[in-house]
Design a protein around this motif. Structure first.
Motif, PDB file in Angstrom:
ATOM      1  N   VAL A   1      -0.370   5.558 -16.036  1.00 53.57           N
ATOM      2  CA  VAL A   1       0.079   4.256 -16.524  1.00 53.57           C
ATOM      3  C   VAL A   1      -1.094   3.534 -17.179  1.00 53.57           C
ATOM      4  N   LEU A   2      -1.002   3.335 -18.483  1.00 47.13           N
ATOM      5  CA  LEU A   2      -2.067   2.677 -19.235  1.00 47.13           C
ATOM      6  C   LEU A   2      -1.547   1.331 -19.708  1.00 47.13           C
ATOM      7  N   LEU A   3      -1.924   0.302 -18.988  1.00 55.43           N
ATOM      8  CA  LEU A   3      -1.482  -1.047 -19.332  1.00 55.43           C
ATOM      9  C   LEU A   3      -2.673  -1.978 -19.238  1.00 55.43           C
TER      10      LEU A   3
ATOM     11  N   LEU B   1       8.800   1.520  -2.054  1.00 50.26           N
ATOM     12  CA  LEU B   1       9.860   0.891  -1.269  1.00 50.26           C
ATOM     13  C   LEU B   1      11.175   1.647  -1.374  1.00 50.26           C
ATOM     14  N   VAL B   2      11.337   2.428  -2.422  1.00 54.10           N
ATOM     15  CA  VAL B   2      12.586   3.151  -2.629  1.00 54.10           C
ATOM     16  C   VAL B   2      12.556   4.502  -1.919  1.00 54.10           C
ATOM     17  N   LEU B   3      11.395   5.157  -1.949  1.00 54.46           N
ATOM     18  CA  LEU B   3      11.289   6.503  -1.385  1.00 54.46           C
ATOM     19  C   LEU B   3      11.083   6.474   0.120  1.00 54.46           C
ATOM     20  N   GLU B   4      11.416   7.565   0.750  1.00 52.56           N
ATOM     21  CA  GLU B   4      11.097   7.732   2.163  1.00 52.56           C
ATOM     22  C   GLU B   4       9.597   7.939   2.325  1.00 52.56           C
ATOM     23  N   GLY B   5       9.082   7.532   3.478  1.00 54.73           N
ATOM     24  CA  GLY B   5       7.680   7.799   3.773  1.00 54.73           C
ATOM     25  C   GLY B   5       6.751   6.692   3.320  1.00 54.73           C
ATOM     26  N   VAL B   6       5.462   7.010   3.261  1.00 50.12           N
ATOM     27  CA  VAL B   6       4.453   6.004   2.954  1.00 50.12           C
ATOM     28  C   VAL B   6       3.743   6.342   1.646  1.00 50.12           C
ATOM     29  N   THR B   7       3.488   5.311   0.852  1.00 49.74           N
ATOM     30  CA  THR B   7       2.702   5.480  -0.374  1.00 49.74           C
ATOM     31  C   THR B   7       1.254   5.124  -0.068  1.00 49.74           C
ATOM     32  N   ILE B   8       0.355   6.028  -0.463  1.00 47.87           N
ATOM     33  CA  ILE B   8      -1.072   5.790  -0.237  1.00 47.87           C
ATOM     34  C   ILE B   8      -1.670   5.268  -1.539  1.00 47.87           C
ATOM     35  N   VAL B   9      -2.233   4.064  -1.477  1.00 52.34           N
ATOM     36  CA  VAL B   9      -2.818   3.457  -2.664  1.00 52.34           C
ATOM     37  C   VAL B   9      -4.337   3.502  -2.551  1.00 52.34           C
ATOM     38  N   ILE B  10      -4.986   4.157  -3.509  1.00 49.53           N
ATOM     39  CA  ILE B  10      -6.443   4.203  -3.506  1.00 49.53           C
ATOM     40  C   ILE B  10      -6.948   3.077  -4.397  1.00 49.53           C
TER      41      ILE B  10
ATOM     42  N   LYS C   1       4.724  11.691   6.199  1.00 48.01           N
ATOM     43  CA  LYS C   1       5.487  11.931   4.985  1.00 48.01           C
ATOM     44  C   LYS C   1       4.958  10.988   3.915  1.00 48.01           C
ATOM     45  N   ILE C   2       4.272  11.568   2.952  1.00 46.69           N
ATOM     46  CA  ILE C   2       3.677  10.747   1.896  1.00 46.69           C
ATOM     47  C   ILE C   2       4.594  10.779   0.678  1.00 46.69           C
ATOM     48  N   SER C   3       4.986   9.599   0.222  1.00 43.13           N
ATOM     49  CA  SER C   3       5.913   9.553  -0.918  1.00 43.13           C
ATOM     50  C   SER C   3       5.175   9.620  -2.249  1.00 43.13           C
ATOM     51  N   LEU C   4       3.961   9.069  -2.274  1.00 43.72           N
ATOM     52  CA  LEU C   4       3.259   8.950  -3.555  1.00 43.72           C
ATOM     53  C   LEU C   4       1.787   8.623  -3.298  1.00 43.72           C
ATOM     54  N   PHE C   5       0.913   9.186  -4.141  1.00 47.05           N
ATOM     55  CA  PHE C   5      -0.472   8.714  -4.198  1.00 47.05           C
ATOM     56  C   PHE C   5      -0.608   7.839  -5.435  1.00 47.05           C
ATOM     57  N   ALA C   6      -1.039   6.615  -5.254  1.00 44.12           N
ATOM     58  CA  ALA C   6      -1.294   5.749  -6.421  1.00 44.12           C
ATOM     59  C   ALA C   6      -2.800   5.544  -6.532  1.00 44.12           C
ATOM     60  N   ILE C   7      -3.359   5.908  -7.658  1.00 43.89           N
ATOM     61  CA  ILE C   7      -4.806   5.756  -7.865  1.00 43.89           C
ATOM     62  C   ILE C   7      -5.023   4.571  -8.793  1.00 43.89           C
ATOM     63  N   ASP C   8      -5.364   3.437  -8.189  1.00 53.20           N
ATOM     64  CA  ASP C   8      -5.569   2.228  -8.986  1.00 53.20           C
ATOM     65  C   ASP C   8      -6.981   2.274  -9.603  1.00 53.20           C
ATOM     66  N   GLU C   9      -7.162   1.608 -10.733  1.00 59.18           N
ATOM     67  CA  GLU C   9      -8.469   1.607 -11.433  1.00 59.18           C
ATOM     68  C   GLU C   9      -8.945   3.047 -11.639  1.00 59.18           C
TER      69      GLU C   9
ATOM     70  N   MET D   1       0.247   8.935  -9.114  1.00 56.82           N
ATOM     71  CA  MET D   1       0.311   7.989 -10.229  1.00 56.82           C
ATOM     72  C   MET D   1      -1.085   7.407 -10.437  1.00 56.82           C
ATOM     73  N   ALA D   2      -1.627   7.608 -11.635  1.00 54.08           N
ATOM     74  CA  ALA D   2      -2.938   7.035 -11.946  1.00 54.08           C
ATOM     75  C   ALA D   2      -2.707   5.806 -12.806  1.00 54.08           C
ATOM     76  N   LEU D   3      -3.391   4.712 -12.480  1.00 52.39           N
ATOM     77  CA  LEU D   3      -3.201   3.461 -13.233  1.00 52.39           C
ATOM     78  C   LEU D   3      -4.542   2.910 -13.693  1.00 52.39           C
ATOM     79  N   THR D   4      -4.586   2.469 -14.924  1.00 52.09           N
ATOM     80  CA  THR D   4      -5.833   1.879 -15.423  1.00 52.09           C
ATOM     81  C   THR D   4      -5.562   0.963 -16.613  1.00 52.09           C
ATOM     82  N   ALA D   5      -6.498   0.052 -16.811  1.00 58.64           N
ATOM     83  CA  ALA D   5      -6.445  -0.807 -18.003  1.00 58.64           C
ATOM     84  C   ALA D   5      -7.415  -0.307 -19.059  1.00 58.64           C
ATOM     85  N   THR D   6      -7.916   0.914 -18.850  1.00 63.89           N
ATOM     86  CA  THR D   6      -8.856   1.458 -19.825  1.00 63.89           C
ATOM     87  C   THR D   6      -8.154   1.795 -21.122  1.00 63.89           C
ATOM     88  N   ALA D   7      -8.742   1.364 -22.228  1.00 66.39           N
ATOM     89  CA  ALA D   7      -8.125   1.626 -23.513  1.00 66.39           C
ATOM     90  C   ALA D   7      -8.806   2.800 -24.215  1.00 66.39           C
TER      91      ALA D   7
END
Ligand code: ADP
Ligand code: ZN
Length: 525
Positions: free
Chosen positions: A44-46, A61-70, A138-146, A177-183
Motif C-alpha cells: 500500500v503506497l499512500l 476485524l473481519v478475519l478470524e485470529g489476530v493481526t500482527i502489526v509491526i 491463528k494469525i490473520s495478517l502481518f501488517a508492516i507499517d513504515e 501487507m506492507a504500508l509506506t508513504a515512500t514515493a
C-alpha cells in the motif's frame, strides 16, 4: 483455538461504518482490503494522511485470529492502540519498554483470542520466544507499517526491519501487507524484494499534497528571513529543518531570544528531552520545533502549518517526507526552503567521506536531483510528482513559480558593474565583500584596502545587498565568474566575462526574487 463471539465475520463496509464511523471507503482502500481478505500479499503506497491504517485494521476485524502489526516507534504504537481502544477495538502492544507483568497480561489475552490487533516492535517480533509464541496463534495478517525502513535505499533504514523477511519464511501461509508513504521507486521495488512479498497486489495513491504550497526562497540573511516569516505566523505550529545539531541548537536559541516559543530536537539530546519536545509540540505547548531529520516518523500532528528548510535536504524523497508533515488536516500549509546555491558544493563534499562506492554514487545522484529541483524555474509540484513518476501535465497554481513566475531582464549593465568591481578588487575577494564594495559600504576592511578609492566603489548603491548577491550568484552560475574555494572563496573573472565587459552581447538575467511571499500574497488576495 476456539473463536470468541466478538470475532464473528462482518463485512468490511459494516466495520468501516460501525467501528470507524466513515460512510465510504477512500480510493483504493476497498481493493486492498479485499486482496488481504483473499490472503494475497499487498503493498500500500499512500502519502501521509492517505488512510493506510484502515487497510489493515479492517481485515484484522473481519478475519478470524489476530493481526500482527509491526511498527517502528513506541510512541506511534501507543497512539494507535489508544485510538483503537477508544473505538472499542481489542488492540494491544508489546515492546521492550513494557513492564513484565503488563506483557504477561497481554500474552494471556492473546492466547485467549481476546486481541484482534497486536502492535509489536520489529526487534521484539524477531525474538525467538516471541516467534515461538506466534506459532501457537491463528494469525490473520502481518501488517508492516513504515515498510520503507526495510530498504537500504530508503531514507530511514532500520536493521531490525531488514530481518523481517524471516516472517515470510516461517509463516508462508499468512498474508503480509506492507504500508509506506515512500514515493521513491527504487525503495518500493526493494520493499517487495526484501519482505519477499508474493505477487503482491499493489495500490499506489496520488502523492500530491495540493494543500501544501511549495516555495524556494533565495537565502540571503537566513536568520532575518526566518524571523520575518515566523513573526507573521502568530501562534501557528511549524517545523524548521537544519542539517546539523549545532545549527539546530543555535537557531532554537536565537528564536527563543526573539521571544518565540521554540524548542530544539535532535539525536544528541536525551530520550526524555526529545519526548518532552515531541509531546509539547503535539499538545501545542511548543509552537516551533527546530530539528534535524531525527524529528520524523511518528509526528502525527495534524495542524502543522509550515515546514521550513534552513538547509537543502539530501534528496527529493527526504524533502517530500519532511514537507509532508505540514497540513495533514488538509488545510492550507506552507513549505519554504531557503536556498543558497553554494550549499550544493558544501553538501557534495560530505559524500566524499562515504567509503562504499555504490552507496556514494546513489547518494550523489539523489542529491543531484534535489539540487536541480532547487535550481529549477518551473512549477515545483510538477517536478516533485514527475520525479515520483506521477506525470503532471498542468502547472499547480500553488507554488512560488506558479504564483510569481520568474521574469528576466537585460542584465548587461549590472553584470558589467559587478564584473568590473571584481576586477578592480584584483579578484581576491568573495561574494560578501564585493557586495559591500558595490554598495559603497563604509567598513574598516574596505578603508584598510583603500578600496573606497576604486572607481567602482558604490557604483550599485541604489540596489539592495540581496539584489547584488543574487546577481553575483547568477554570474557564477552562467560561468562568467568562478569561485576559488581554496582562496577564501574569492571571485575571479572567467574568459567568458571579457565579452560581457566589452558589450559584445546582451546578457539575460533573472530578476532577483526578493521577498517573493509578499509579492504573491497580494496577488492572491
Ligand atoms: P496514514 O497512516 O496513511 O498517514 P491514517 O490511516 O492515519 O493515514 O488516516 C488519515 C486520516 O484519514 C485519519 O484521520 C483517518 O481516520 C482518516 N480516514 C481514513 N480512511 C477514511 C475513510 N474511508 N473515510 C474518512 N476518513 C478516513
Ligand atoms: Zn506550481
Amino acid at each position: 483455538s476456539t473463536l470468541p463471539s466478538s470475532t464473528l465475520v462482518r463485512k468490511p463496509e459494516t466495520v468501516l461504518k460501525q467501528v470507524f464511523g466513515y460512510s465510504e471507503f477512500r480510493d483504493g482502500q476497498k481493493a486492498v482490503i479485499d486482496a488481504a481478505l483473499n490472503a494475497q500479499d499487498t503493498l500500500v503506497l499512500l502519502p501521509t494522511g492517505g488512510g493506510k491504517s484502515v487497510c489493515y485494521q479492517i481485515p484484522a476485524l473481519v478475519l478470524e485470529g489476530v493481526t500482527i502489526v509491526i511498527s517502528p516507534l513506541i510512541s506511534l504504537m501507543q497512539d494507535q492502540v489508544a485510538q483503537l481502544q477508544a473505538l472499542g477495538v481489542k488492540a494491544a502492544y508489546v515492546n521492550n519498554s513494557l513492564a513484565r507483568e503488563e506483557q504477561q497480561r497481554v500474552y494471556q489475552q492473546l492466547h485467549q483470542g481476546l486481541i484482534k490487533l497486536l502492535y509489536v516492535a520489529p526487534e521484539k517480533v524477531l525474538q525467538r520466544d516471541f516467534l515461538e509464541r506466534l506459532s501457537h496463534l491463528k494469525i490473520s495478517l502481518f501488517a508492516i507499517d513504515e515498510a520503507h525502513c526495510v530498504s537500504h535505499w530508503g531514507h530511514d533504514f532500520r536493521p531490525h526491519y531488514f530481518r523481517l523477511n524471516e516472517l515470510k519464511q516461517r509463516f508462508a501461509h499468512v498474508p503480509m501487507m506492507a504500508l509506506t508513504a515512500t514515493a521513491d521507486k527504487a525503495t518500493r521495488f526493494d520493499i517487495v524484494e526484501q519482505l519477499k512479498l508474493q505477487q503482491p497486489y499493489i495500490h499506489t495513491g496520488s502523492f500530491d499534497r495540493p494543500n501544501i504550497r511549495y516555495t524556494i526562497e533565495e537565502k540571503f540573511k537566513p536568520m532575518v528571513q526566518l524571523l520575518r516569516y515566523l513573526k507573521e505566523q502568530k501562534n501557528q505550529s511549524g517545523i524548521i529543518y537544519c542539517t546539523s545539531r549545532k545549527r539546530v541548537d543555535d537557531i532554537a536559541e536565537k528564536l527563543a531570544d526573539a521571544g518565540l516559543n521554540a524548542a530544539a530536537y535532535h539525536a544528541g539530546m536525551s530520550n526524555e528531552q526529545r519526548q518532552f519536545v515531541q509531546t509539547g509540540f503535539a499538545r501545542d505547548d511548543i509552537q516551533i520545533v527546530v530539528a534535524t531529520v531525527a524529528f520524523g516518523m511518528g509526528i502525527n500532528k495534524p495542524n502543522v502549518r509550515f515546514v521550513l528548510h534552513y538547509d537543502i535536504p539530501k534528496s527529493i524523497e527526504a524533502y517530500y517526507q519532511e514537507t509532508g508533515r505540514a497540513g495533514r488536516d488538509g488545510l492550507a500549509a506552507e513549505a519554504i526552503m531557503y536556498f543558497d546555491p553554494a550549499d550544493i558544493g558544501r553538501v557534495r563534499r560530505f559524500f566524499e567521506d562515504i567509503d562504499d562506492e555504490q552507496r556514494r554514487r546513489v547518494e550523489e545522484q539523489r542529491f543531484n536531483a534535489m539540487a536541480s529541483f532547487a535550481e529549477a524555474q518551473t512549477c515545483r509540484r510538477q517536478i516533485l510528482l514527475n520525479y515520483f513518476s506521477e506525470y503532471q501535465r498542468e502547472q499547480c497554481g500553488n507554488c512560488d513559480i506558479c504564483l510569481n513566475p520568474p521574469k528576466s531582464f537585460d542584465g548587461t549593465l549590472v553584470a558589467q558593474q559587478a564584473l568590473s568591481c571584481v576586477y578592480r578588487a584584483e579578484q581576491r575577494f568573495g561574494l560578501g565583500y564585493i557586495v559591500e564594495l558595490l554598495r559603497g559600504a563604509n567598513t574598516s576592511r574596505i578603508r584598510d584596502n583603500n578600496h573606497h578609492q576604486l572607481s567602482t566603489y558604490g557604483i550599485g548603491k541604489d540596489r539592495s545587498s540581496e539584489f547584488w548577491l543574487s546577481i553575483l550568484r547568477q554570474l557564477i552560475h552562467q560561468g562568467l565568474l568562478s569561485q576559488d574555494i581554496t582562496q577564501g572563496a574569492s571571485l575571479r573573472l572567467t574568459e567568458a566575462a571579457r565579452a560581457i565587459l566589452k558589450s559584445e552581447y546582451a546578457l539575460q538575467l533573472a530578476e532577483p526574487r526578493l521577498q517573493a511571499k509578499h509579492v504573491y500574497q497580494d496577488k492572491l488576495a
